[in-house]
Design a protein around this motif. Structure first.
Motif, PDB file in Angstrom:
ATOM      1  N   THR A  10       0.811  -1.223   0.000  1.00 52.86           N
ATOM      2  CA  THR A  10       0.000   0.000   0.000  1.00 52.86           C
ATOM      3  C   THR A  10       0.843   1.272   0.000  1.00 52.86           C
ATOM      4  O   THR A  10       0.297   2.373  -0.062  1.00 52.86           O
ATOM      5  CB  THR A  10      -0.951   0.026   1.216  1.00 52.86           C
ATOM      6  OG1 THR A  10      -0.183  -0.059   2.423  1.00 52.86           O
ATOM      7  CG2 THR A  10      -1.931  -1.141   1.150  1.00 52.86           C
ATOM      8  N   ARG A  11       2.164   1.122   0.064  1.00 54.79           N
ATOM      9  CA  ARG A  11       3.022   2.308   0.051  1.00 54.79           C
ATOM     10  C   ARG A  11       4.437   1.903  -0.349  1.00 54.79           C
ATOM     11  O   ARG A  11       4.782   0.717  -0.390  1.00 54.79           O
ATOM     12  CB  ARG A  11       3.058   2.983   1.417  1.00 54.79           C
ATOM     13  CG  ARG A  11       3.624   2.103   2.512  1.00 54.79           C
ATOM     14  CD  ARG A  11       3.671   2.831   3.842  1.00 54.79           C
ATOM     15  NE  ARG A  11       4.305   2.009   4.873  1.00 54.79           N
ATOM     16  CZ  ARG A  11       4.643   2.455   6.072  1.00 54.79           C
ATOM     17  NH1 ARG A  11       4.399   3.715   6.392  1.00 54.79           N
ATOM     18  NH2 ARG A  11       5.214   1.663   6.958  1.00 54.79           N
ATOM     19  N   GLY A  12       5.271   2.880  -0.634  1.00 48.95           N
ATOM     20  CA  GLY A  12       6.687   2.673  -0.852  1.00 48.95           C
ATOM     21  C   GLY A  12       7.026   1.655  -1.920  1.00 48.95           C
ATOM     22  O   GLY A  12       6.435   1.616  -2.999  1.00 48.95           O
ATOM     23  N   ILE A  13       8.004   0.817  -1.614  1.00 48.23           N
ATOM     24  CA  ILE A  13       8.490  -0.170  -2.573  1.00 48.23           C
ATOM     25  C   ILE A  13       7.374  -1.124  -2.987  1.00 48.23           C
ATOM     26  O   ILE A  13       7.230  -1.455  -4.164  1.00 48.23           O
ATOM     27  CB  ILE A  13       9.672  -0.951  -1.969  1.00 48.23           C
ATOM     28  CG1 ILE A  13      10.895  -0.039  -1.839  1.00 48.23           C
ATOM     29  CG2 ILE A  13      10.014  -2.164  -2.819  1.00 48.23           C
ATOM     30  CD1 ILE A  13      12.050  -0.655  -1.069  1.00 48.23           C
ATOM     31  N   GLY A  14       6.571  -1.569  -2.021  1.00 47.16           N
ATOM     32  CA  GLY A  14       5.503  -2.513  -2.340  1.00 47.16           C
ATOM     33  C   GLY A  14       4.493  -1.955  -3.314  1.00 47.16           C
ATOM     34  O   GLY A  14       4.052  -2.650  -4.235  1.00 47.16           O
ATOM     35  N   ALA A  15       4.109  -0.695  -3.127  1.00 49.32           N
ATOM     36  CA  ALA A  15       3.167  -0.060  -4.044  1.00 49.32           C
ATOM     37  C   ALA A  15       3.765   0.046  -5.440  1.00 49.32           C
ATOM     38  O   ALA A  15       3.078  -0.162  -6.454  1.00 49.32           O
ATOM     39  CB  ALA A  15       2.764   1.315  -3.527  1.00 49.32           C
ATOM     40  N   ALA A  16       5.048   0.379  -5.511  1.00 45.73           N
ATOM     41  CA  ALA A  16       5.719   0.476  -6.805  1.00 45.73           C
ATOM     42  C   ALA A  16       5.790  -0.883  -7.494  1.00 45.73           C
ATOM     43  O   ALA A  16       5.592  -0.994  -8.713  1.00 45.73           O
ATOM     44  CB  ALA A  16       7.117   1.058  -6.628  1.00 45.73           C
ATOM     45  N   ILE A  17       6.062  -1.935  -6.725  1.00 43.48           N
ATOM     46  CA  ILE A  17       6.105  -3.284  -7.293  1.00 43.48           C
ATOM     47  C   ILE A  17       4.738  -3.682  -7.833  1.00 43.48           C
ATOM     48  O   ILE A  17       4.617  -4.197  -8.958  1.00 43.48           O
ATOM     49  CB  ILE A  17       6.575  -4.297  -6.236  1.00 43.48           C
ATOM     50  CG1 ILE A  17       8.048  -4.069  -5.887  1.00 43.48           C
ATOM     51  CG2 ILE A  17       6.365  -5.732  -6.722  1.00 43.48           C
ATOM     52  CD1 ILE A  17       8.539  -4.897  -4.716  1.00 43.48           C
TER      53      ILE A  17
END
Length: 235
Positions: A10-17
């Motif tokens: 839901t944010r940061g690296i995970g959202a970008a992935i």
């Protein structure tokens, strides 16, 4: 295209992935600590949460989950000067989220693929700290990420013959909300002097590596650890 479960999406690296995988046509099931914008909510500090998350993701998928990306993480200072119980709580909470939950989800995924006799991939978002260590207030974080690398290598060696593959990414400092306070505490711009590239990584850069591992990396790369730290630590 495959179905992918991304934790901490839901944010940061995970959202970008998650966004990068969706652009490639993958079906992405996102997880967050709370249900936000369609993400499955699960507080991974709860020992039962990973199992419930896996169950909910399978139900939502309506079929197999092909790829697991262990990205969820906790990064909070835990100075040794704190109280004994406070330090222990900080240690256990961080290892629970950063390592134990990832191990639980990896186990559920591997058993899922074994039962169905299908291939699968796991991508572990670890950290440069697994090799270099971290600040005196982040023993727990470095230990958890080192444990994740050990978990990854064991999975790669144990299940390659079953076409179950494992990859790991070890970012250095990355421009995310989770790292902001830490960067400030370590001197902010002065920290860049330790990074030959002259800047921290972006979430999009880490996402590009994760997507490669998930969709494009050849099977012979299983067991690989990919560094992304601007040459601040080279092995």
């Amino acid at each position: 295209m495959p179905t992918v479960l991304v934790t901490g999406a839901t944010r940061g690296i995970g959202a970008a992935i998650a966004a990068a995988l969706s652009t490639r046509g993958a079906r992405v099931i996102r997880h967050g600590s709370k249900s936000v914008d369609g993400a499955l909510g699960a507080d991974l500090a709860d020992p039962g949460a990973p199992q419930q998350l896996w169950h909910d993701a399978l139900e939502l998928a309506g079929g197999p989950i092909d790829i697991l990306i262990n990205n969820a993480g906790r990064f909070e200072a835990n100075p040794i000067e704190g109280s004994d119980i406070g330090w222990l709580d900080g240690w256990e909470d961080t290892l629970r989220i950063n390592l134990t939950a990832a191990a639980q989800l990896s186990r559920f995924a591997i058993r899922h693929w074994q039962r169905q006799a299908i291939p699968g991939r796991i991508i572990h978002v670890a950290s440069r700290a697994a090799y270099r260590g971290d600040s005196p207030a982040h023993w727990h974080y470095a230990a958890a990420k080192a444990g994740m690398i050990g978990l990854h290598k064991t999975i790669a060696r144990a299940y390659a013959a079953e076409h179950i593959l494992s990859f790991a990414i070890t970012p250095g400092f990355t421009d995310t909300a989770m790292a902001d306070d830490y960067l400030a505490s370590r001197g902010g711009p002065a920290l860049l002097a330790d990074i030959p590239l002259g800047r921290v990584a972006t979430p999009l850069e880490i996402a590009a590596i994760a997507v490669f591992c998930a969709l494009d990396a050849p099977p012979s790369m299983t067991g690989a650890v990919i560094d992304a730290n601007g040459a601040s630590y080279v092995r």
